[in-house]
Design an enzyme around this catalytic site. Sequence first.
Site, PDB file in Angstrom:
ATOM      1  N   GLU A  79       0.696  -1.118  -0.268  1.00 38.45           N
ATOM      2  CA  GLU A  79      -0.138  -0.024   0.317  1.00 38.45           C
ATOM      3  C   GLU A  79       0.559   1.068   0.111  1.00 38.45           C
ATOM      4  O   GLU A  79       0.657   2.026   0.844  1.00 38.45           O
ATOM      5  CB  GLU A  79      -1.155  -0.265   1.417  1.00 38.45           C
ATOM      6  N   GLU A 102      -5.330  -8.257  -0.975  1.00 34.33           N
ATOM      7  CA  GLU A 102      -6.458  -8.125   0.590  1.00 34.33           C
ATOM      8  C   GLU A 102      -7.485  -7.634   0.111  1.00 34.33           C
ATOM      9  O   GLU A 102      -8.438  -6.963  -1.010  1.00 34.33           O
ATOM     10  CB  GLU A 102      -5.603  -6.569   1.233  1.00 34.33           C
TER      11      GLU A 102
END
Length: 502
Positions: free
Chosen positions: A173, A292
Amino acid sequence: MKQGKIIVNKVYRKGKIDKRIYGSFVEHMGRVVYSGVYEPENPCADEDGFRTDVLQAVKDAGITSIRYPGGNFVSCYHWEDGIGDKKLRPRRPELAWKAIETNEFGTDEFMKWCKKAGTEPVLAVNLGTRGIEDAVHYLEYCNFQEGTTYSDMRKDNGHAEPYHVKTWCLGNEMDGMWQLGHKDAKDYGKLARETAKAMKVLDPSVELVSCGSSLNTMDTYPEWEAATLEETYEFVDYISLHQYFDGHEKNMIEFLAQADEMNQYIKTVVSVCDYIKAKKRSEKELYISFDEWGVWTHHSEETVKECEGNPWKNAAPISEMIYSFQDSLLFAEMLMTLLKNADRVKIACQSLLANISAMIMTEKGGGLWLQPNYYPFAHMANYGKGEVMDVRINAPVYQKGTKQISFLDSVVVENAEEKELVVFAVNRSENQDMEVCVEIQGYKPVDIIEHKVMISEEPEATNRESHGKIKPQDRKDMEIKGSSVKGIFPKLSWNMVRIRTE
């Protein structure tokens, strides 16, 4: 009663399913590791401190791969802290979750756990506070045979043979300002490119995943994908996507239709990948690792306040979400969406394995219980093997402005080895059963192996108090009529129909 039709033709196929699409995710966050997968004091613990009840639940769910060690955690992680003599491992303040990390559980424990669970490891390297050199050292420790500093360190730690970890994530991320070591797209793209080059010199067999968008609501999406892939396209094999949905304030069908939004998210990123492919005149196909995904729902406000007011603990019970029946339907549709895109989505990791946004909940010192979302995942992971069919669905729709939302969501998988067609479906209607006809073209249906249904009269019901309250049941109302299979999908229900063919 609503009427729905699913048309399956033997000729039309979407793509082969990579078994890694049924993956999960273990991060050093809250109770995922400590008292989740690892709890030496638990009566169920084995000689390595692994909870055997969790290992069995993982096997029963059909989980195939596990991403580790993060997550936000990885961006400040020193993997060397988690190897060697446990008595000598450092205790460190862990900055992502404001916790104390004991490092009792590290890479060697994770690899041993994966072997016992029958899962494939997916490791992430720290591109937040560290970089190229550290990533190469980690790869050397895991995959190099012997005769070098880090490979011999692994041998000295009791692991003579390399782990041969195939899949590696280049950070986590990195588009998010919350990420320690956050970078803009250009800087991240250059770092990921150079890290990928170095890792593939050391081990050309590895597959690498670059960071894509953390959510489809990020301001930088989808420019992030375009800018990073300009740098990395020829050096990586996958780009990652992450997504969580919530929204209990929405009406039911709009809540469940967020899975359609996820489908568009995937298609947009695929388009960006193919644009860069064309721009670079490349013959290489880039795939997606949706590493995710999950439903982000209500959790105890008291626990949140307790954890925020008393940071720097080990394994505090943060973000322990309790999933309702309706959450489990959205969860099921998100996994169906991944299957619908099996031609390009090859890896996926449900987030997380235990206790935080999880299918499996453990009691410290006690047993475990299963959330309702465990069951659709287990159905798809155990029976959704083979090829995804390119089906057509004809069903009533809900009108939202100019947008039409189907009351029937479905994906169909052909398991040629078992001579099965498996229909996975959600009836999104809150108040009407649906009579569904599965029209099968090119196959001859010969038997209904089973029809599993999960329903609840209370959409907000959970398994928290009564652990077996929401679970699948067998139904017998599907019938073969000529070349079709017909029956009832109850209102607001999860369905799996396994059809024997010849």
